[in-house]
Scaffold this motif. Structure first.
Motif, PDB file in Angstrom:
ATOM      1  N   UNK A  21       0.788  -1.181   0.009  1.00 35.88           N
ATOM      2  CA  UNK A  21      -0.100  -0.014  -0.081  1.00 35.88           C
ATOM      3  C   UNK A  21       0.793   1.215  -0.025  1.00 35.88           C
ATOM      4  N   UNK A  22       0.327   2.180  -0.508  1.00 34.76           N
ATOM      5  CA  UNK A  22       0.998   3.645  -0.443  1.00 34.76           C
ATOM      6  C   UNK A  22       0.629   4.331   0.623  1.00 34.76           C
ATOM      7  N   UNK A  23       1.344   5.504   1.154  1.00 31.83           N
ATOM      8  CA  UNK A  23       1.087   6.417   1.942  1.00 31.83           C
ATOM      9  C   UNK A  23       0.487   7.650   1.018  1.00 31.83           C
ATOM     10  N   UNK A  29       6.779   6.968  -2.324  1.00 30.60           N
ATOM     11  CA  UNK A  29       7.766   6.394  -1.362  1.00 30.60           C
ATOM     12  C   UNK A  29       7.620   4.815  -1.808  1.00 30.60           C
ATOM     13  N   UNK A  30       8.349   4.128  -1.073  1.00 33.13           N
ATOM     14  CA  UNK A  30       7.872   2.416  -1.220  1.00 33.13           C
ATOM     15  C   UNK A  30       6.766   2.125  -0.527  1.00 33.13           C
ATOM     16  N   UNK A  31       6.165   2.880   0.102  1.00 35.70           N
ATOM     17  CA  UNK A  31       5.021   2.637   0.744  1.00 35.70           C
ATOM     18  C   UNK A  31       5.173   1.670   2.154  1.00 35.70           C
ATOM     19  N   UNK A  32       4.165   0.715   2.186  1.00 37.66           N
ATOM     20  CA  UNK A  32       4.487  -0.238   3.489  1.00 37.66           C
ATOM     21  C   UNK A  32       3.505  -1.647   2.873  1.00 37.66           C
ATOM     22  N   UNK A  33       3.976  -2.436   3.727  1.00 34.38           N
ATOM     23  CA  UNK A  33       3.364  -3.914   3.511  1.00 34.38           C
ATOM     24  C   UNK A  33       2.538  -4.301   4.533  1.00 34.38           C
ATOM     25  N   UNK A  34       1.458  -4.997   4.377  1.00 35.10           N
ATOM     26  CA  UNK A  34       0.400  -5.548   5.246  1.00 35.10           C
ATOM     27  C   UNK A  34       0.568  -7.167   4.850  1.00 35.10           C
ATOM     28  N   UNK A  35       0.808  -7.929   5.853  1.00 39.95           N
ATOM     29  CA  UNK A  35       1.037  -9.202   5.974  1.00 39.95           C
ATOM     30  C   UNK A  35      -0.031  -9.788   6.866  1.00 39.95           C
ATOM     31  N   UNK A  43       1.828  -4.615   9.841  1.00 39.18           N
ATOM     32  CA  UNK A  43       2.337  -3.766   8.779  1.00 39.18           C
ATOM     33  C   UNK A  43       3.594  -3.081   9.227  1.00 39.18           C
ATOM     34  N   UNK A  44       4.357  -3.125   8.157  1.00 33.72           N
ATOM     35  CA  UNK A  44       5.742  -2.359   8.040  1.00 33.72           C
ATOM     36  C   UNK A  44       6.143  -1.716   7.008  1.00 33.72           C
ATOM     37  N   UNK A  45       7.022  -0.717   7.311  1.00 34.48           N
ATOM     38  CA  UNK A  45       7.438   0.128   6.184  1.00 34.48           C
ATOM     39  C   UNK A  45       8.031  -0.866   4.916  1.00 34.48           C
ATOM     40  N   UNK A  46       8.001  -0.441   3.932  1.00 35.54           N
ATOM     41  CA  UNK A  46       8.550  -1.361   2.714  1.00 35.54           C
ATOM     42  C   UNK A  46      10.037  -0.786   2.527  1.00 35.54           C
TER      43      UNK A  46
END
Length: 113
Positions: A21-23, A29-35, A43-46
């Protein structure tokens, strides 16, 4: 505090599975992941703590072949899904930067500050 932004429904994520997902405020940006693992999401920063580069192999694919760890696409570092702690690789002992997620029924939200 800005509140929260709906990302998806839990049923839209495979278990185990991941999505990128993107901010909204940082669309380039590289956004973040949802696992997803079971009924929980993390969720973590990508961003790899070793190089600062993105973690995903292809957009949204963050898990290793066994789908039990997050794997960095650049150098293969492996991170626990539950807390982002690096188990192996050049950044062993470091951790991914978490983002705050909330679950409300079947919906997954990013808590924005």
């Amino acid at each position: 505090m800005r509140g929260r932004r709906r990302l998806c429904s839990l049923s839209e994520l495979a278990s185990p599975g991941s999505e990128r997902f993107e901010f909204e405020a940082q669309p380039h940006s590289n956004g973040f992941c949802v696992v997803r693992r079971g009924e929980r999401v993390f969720g973590y920063l990508n961003r790899c703590p070793h190089t600062g580069g993105p973690l995903d192999w292809v957009p949204g694919q963050f898990l290793n072949a066994e789908e039990d760890l997050i794997q960095c696409s650049l150098h293969g570092a492996l991170f626990r899904i539950e807390d982002g702690y690096c188990l192996s690789g050049p950044c062993a002992g470091a951790s991914l930067t978490p983002v705050t997620l909330e679950q409300d029924g079947n919906d997954v939200y990013l808590k924005e500050t």
